[in-house]
Write a protein that holds these residues in place. Structure first.
Motif, PDB file in Angstrom:
ATOM      1  N   GLU A  77       0.826  -1.204   0.000  1.00 36.46           N
ATOM      2  CA  GLU A  77       0.000   0.000   0.000  1.00 36.46           C
ATOM      3  C   GLU A  77       0.864   1.258   0.000  1.00 36.46           C
ATOM      4  N   VAL A  78       1.909   1.264   0.830  1.00 35.11           N
ATOM      5  CA  VAL A  78       2.814   2.415   0.907  1.00 35.11           C
ATOM      6  C   VAL A  78       3.632   2.543  -0.372  1.00 35.11           C
ATOM      7  N   LEU A  79       4.149   1.411  -0.873  1.00 41.35           N
ATOM      8  CA  LEU A  79       4.978   1.454  -2.075  1.00 41.35           C
ATOM      9  C   LEU A  79       4.186   1.927  -3.288  1.00 41.35           C
ATOM     10  N   ARG A  80       2.980   1.429  -3.415  1.00 42.79           N
ATOM     11  CA  ARG A  80       2.160   1.790  -4.581  1.00 42.79           C
ATOM     12  C   ARG A  80       1.901   3.296  -4.623  1.00 42.79           C
ATOM     13  N   ALA A  81       1.669   3.880  -3.448  1.00 38.31           N
ATOM     14  CA  ALA A  81       1.402   5.325  -3.387  1.00 38.31           C
ATOM     15  C   ALA A  81       2.603   6.144  -3.829  1.00 38.31           C
ATOM     16  N   LYS A  82       3.808   5.573  -3.724  1.00 41.39           N
ATOM     17  CA  LYS A  82       5.034   6.281  -4.101  1.00 41.39           C
ATOM     18  C   LYS A  82       5.590   5.816  -5.445  1.00 41.39           C
ATOM     19  N   GLY A  83       4.838   4.988  -6.170  1.00 42.27           N
ATOM     20  CA  GLY A  83       5.273   4.541  -7.479  1.00 42.27           C
ATOM     21  C   GLY A  83       6.333   3.455  -7.446  1.00 42.27           C
ATOM     22  N   PHE A  84       6.407   2.717  -6.348  1.00 42.41           N
ATOM     23  CA  PHE A  84       7.381   1.630  -6.221  1.00 42.41           C
ATOM     24  C   PHE A  84       6.700   0.280  -6.427  1.00 42.41           C
ATOM     25  N   ASP A  85       7.468  -0.687  -6.910  1.00 46.82           N
ATOM     26  CA  ASP A  85       6.993  -2.060  -7.052  1.00 46.82           C
ATOM     27  C   ASP A  85       7.470  -2.902  -5.871  1.00 46.82           C
ATOM     28  N   LEU A  86       6.789  -4.029  -5.671  1.00 42.88           N
ATOM     29  CA  LEU A  86       7.152  -4.970  -4.615  1.00 42.88           C
ATOM     30  C   LEU A  86       7.581  -6.284  -5.254  1.00 42.88           C
ATOM     31  N   LEU A  87       8.756  -6.767  -4.881  1.00 43.93           N
ATOM     32  CA  LEU A  87       9.277  -8.048  -5.367  1.00 43.93           C
ATOM     33  C   LEU A  87       9.273  -9.025  -4.200  1.00 43.93           C
ATOM     34  N   LEU A  88       8.481 -10.091  -4.297  1.00 49.02           N
ATOM     35  CA  LEU A  88       8.242 -10.986  -3.171  1.00 49.02           C
ATOM     36  C   LEU A  88       9.029 -12.281  -3.310  1.00 49.02           C
ATOM     37  N   TYR A  89       9.691 -12.675  -2.219  1.00 46.51           N
ATOM     38  CA  TYR A  89      10.399 -13.957  -2.145  1.00 46.51           C
ATOM     39  C   TYR A  89       9.810 -14.760  -0.993  1.00 46.51           C
ATOM     40  N   ASN A  90       9.339 -15.960  -1.301  1.00 50.66           N
ATOM     41  CA  ASN A  90       8.762 -16.858  -0.302  1.00 50.66           C
ATOM     42  C   ASN A  90       9.786 -17.934   0.040  1.00 50.66           C
ATOM     43  N   LEU A  91      10.337 -17.896   1.246  1.00 51.59           N
ATOM     44  CA  LEU A  91      11.373 -18.857   1.666  1.00 51.59           C
ATOM     45  C   LEU A  91      10.782 -19.753   2.752  1.00 51.59           C
ATOM     46  N   ALA A  92      10.050 -20.776   2.314  1.00 49.43           N
ATOM     47  CA  ALA A  92       9.258 -21.570   3.238  1.00 49.43           C
ATOM     48  C   ALA A  92      10.019 -22.699   3.918  1.00 49.43           C
ATOM     49  N   ASP A  93      11.237 -23.001   3.474  1.00 54.06           N
ATOM     50  CA  ASP A  93      11.985 -24.088   4.089  1.00 54.06           C
ATOM     51  C   ASP A  93      13.469 -23.757   4.078  1.00 54.06           C
ATOM     52  N   ALA A  94      14.239 -24.578   4.791  1.00 52.82           N
ATOM     53  CA  ALA A  94      15.669 -24.314   4.936  1.00 52.82           C
ATOM     54  C   ALA A  94      16.395 -24.356   3.597  1.00 52.82           C
ATOM     55  N   THR A  95      15.982 -25.251   2.716  1.00 51.17           N
ATOM     56  CA  THR A  95      16.642 -25.360   1.409  1.00 51.17           C
ATOM     57  C   THR A  95      16.474 -24.094   0.586  1.00 51.17           C
ATOM     58  N   SER A  96      15.244 -23.567   0.544  1.00 41.96           N
ATOM     59  CA  SER A  96      15.004 -22.352  -0.232  1.00 41.96           C
ATOM     60  C   SER A  96      15.720 -21.164   0.388  1.00 41.96           C
ATOM     61  N   ARG A  97      15.807 -21.122   1.719  1.00 46.40           N
ATOM     62  CA  ARG A  97      16.524 -20.023   2.360  1.00 46.40           C
ATOM     63  C   ARG A  97      18.011 -20.082   2.043  1.00 46.40           C
ATOM     64  N   ASP A  98      18.595 -21.270   2.130  1.00 45.57           N
ATOM     65  CA  ASP A  98      20.020 -21.413   1.837  1.00 45.57           C
ATOM     66  C   ASP A  98      20.317 -21.020   0.398  1.00 45.57           C
ATOM     67  N   ARG A  99      19.480 -21.475  -0.524  1.00 43.91           N
ATOM     68  CA  ARG A  99      19.680 -21.169  -1.936  1.00 43.91           C
ATOM     69  C   ARG A  99      19.574 -19.669  -2.189  1.00 43.91           C
ATOM     70  N   PHE A 100      18.618 -19.030  -1.541  1.00 39.79           N
ATOM     71  CA  PHE A 100      18.412 -17.597  -1.720  1.00 39.79           C
ATOM     72  C   PHE A 100      19.638 -16.811  -1.270  1.00 39.79           C
ATOM     73  N   PHE A 101      20.137 -17.097  -0.066  1.00 39.80           N
ATOM     74  CA  PHE A 101      21.248 -16.305   0.459  1.00 39.80           C
ATOM     75  C   PHE A 101      22.578 -16.634  -0.228  1.00 39.80           C
ATOM     76  N   GLU A 102      22.698 -17.827  -0.765  1.00 42.52           N
ATOM     77  CA  GLU A 102      23.902 -18.146  -1.536  1.00 42.52           C
ATOM     78  C   GLU A 102      23.902 -17.416  -2.878  1.00 42.52           C
ATOM     79  N   ALA A 103      22.756 -17.384  -3.549  1.00 45.89           N
ATOM     80  CA  ALA A 103      22.675 -16.753  -4.866  1.00 45.89           C
ATOM     81  C   ALA A 103      22.494 -15.242  -4.777  1.00 45.89           C
ATOM     82  N   MET A 104      21.841 -14.772  -3.685  1.00 41.92           N
ATOM     83  CA  MET A 104      21.503 -13.370  -3.477  1.00 41.92           C
ATOM     84  C   MET A 104      20.977 -12.732  -4.774  1.00 41.92           C
ATOM     85  N   PRO A 105      19.782 -13.139  -5.208  1.00 44.02           N
ATOM     86  CA  PRO A 105      19.223 -12.658  -6.479  1.00 44.02           C
ATOM     87  C   PRO A 105      18.774 -11.202  -6.447  1.00 44.02           C
ATOM     88  N   LEU A 106      18.869 -10.549  -5.281  1.00 45.79           N
ATOM     89  CA  LEU A 106      18.409  -9.169  -5.174  1.00 45.79           C
ATOM     90  C   LEU A 106      19.416  -8.160  -5.706  1.00 45.79           C
TER      91      LEU A 106
END
Length: 329
Positions: A77-106
């Motif tokens: 809601e706040v981002l939309r009012a300022k013209g920003f987009d939201l990029l969502l990452y769902n890290l539901a388990d240890a494997t996805s969290r490890d992969r995310f922080f190793e690759a750091m796709p942000l």
């Protein structure tokens, strides 16, 4: 268009984006010419020129649970009012969290990051800090991050004291533990309050009055069924979330017992259905936490500097029809 207006392309870009350092007469001339040419500035061109992506990443352990959905909605809601987009990452388990922080796709994709109620190791925090963008946390605290949270201990304490003041002593506890949540601060803090209030009231804790509900309706129902099959039937239940409390209410009803005549139930959150279910609960400002962390990240992006002190939002006990004084035997 720059040639027609007699200015540089940079001046055109600043004028159309509403930035300062453009004379009002020049800006009006550029806007008029842009309308005549039916010209619109593309987001990609604007982002390339500014060096910003106009995108904030939100990293969450769950996106299909009410609390997280509400926080994400508040941020968006706040981002939309300022013209920003939201990029969502769902890290539901240890494997996805490890992969995310190793690759750091942000990297080079976002202007800021909000992490929702997810504990970070020193290595994970360092990986995020290496992005060199504003960082925020909801539900926990860490140095170098802007933090928005509630006092989970105080909130759970108010729920438990409500039950002990009503005369209950056989008070069950439906926690939000499980294989992922064991390292999260919220379930630990609320469990600590449960045990502290028992001790305060002179009540010895009992393992058979505690069960894990995984912060879901189905988990709360399973936990309550386990508690009802134990050696001592509780006269009251504190569930660490309203969704688990909803499941507990269903299990109690299916067992032929009544709320609150036979068992009092207290939840935590003040879910939008809590009033419909007449559930006594601890209200926390959920969407507001998302609003606040979103605004803080945008402010830091504009002003720079160190993150502000932790913002601790209030909770309050909302008493409804699911609790009553213990009936004398």
């Amino acid at each position: 268009m720059a040639n027609r207006a007699g200015v540089s392309t940079a001046t055109v870009s600043r004028a159309l984006r509403g930035l300062p350092s453009v004379a009002e007469g020049t800006r009006l001339r550029i806007v008029r010419i842009a309308r005549e040419l039916d010209y619109t500035i593309t987001p990609s061109a604007s982002r390339l020129a500014s060096g910003r992506t106009h995108t904030i990443a939100v990293v969450a352990p769950y996106v299909n649970r009410w609390f997280f959905g509400q926080v994400i909605m508040g941020i968006e809601e706040v981002l939309r009012a300022k013209g920003f987009d939201l990029l969502l990452y769902n890290l539901a388990d240890a494997t996805s969290r490890d992969r995310f922080f190793e690759a750091m796709p942000l990297r080079r994709r976002v202007d800021g990051v909000a992490v929702l109620s997810m504990p970070l190791s020193a290595e994970q925090a360092a990986a995020l800090s290496g992005l060199d963008v504003p960082l925020g946390l909801v539900g926990t605290e860490m140095e170098g991050f802007a933090c928005v949270r509630i006092d989970d201990v105080a909130g759970a304490t108010s729920a438990m004291r409500h039950l002990t003041m009503l005369g209950h002593r056989d008070i069950a506890h439906i926690s939000g533990g499980g294989p992922v949540a064991h390292s999260f601060t919220t379930p630990r803090d609320r469990a600590r309050a449960y045990h502290d209030v028992l001790k305060e009231a002179g009540i010895a804790p009992r393992a058979d009055l505690e069960a894990v509900g995984d912060y879901t309706v189905a988990g709360g129902e399973r936990a309550m069924s386990t508690l009802l099959s134990g050696p001592t039937r509780p006269t009251a239940v504190f569930a660490q979330s309203d969704e688990m409390a909803f499941g507990a209410l269903r299990a109690i009803r299916h067992s032929g017992l009544r709320v609150p005549e036979d068992i009092s139930v207290v939840g935590f959150d003040n879910h939008e259905l809590a009033g419909v279910m007449e559930l006594t609960t601890v209200e926390q400002p959920v969407a507001e936490q998302g609003n606040l962390i979103g605004q803080i990240l945008l402010d830091l992006l504009e002003s720079g500097g160190a993150p502000p002190p932790t913002m601790m939002l209030p909770t309050r006990l909302v008493v409804r029809g699911s609790t009553r004084p213990l009936r004398p035997e």
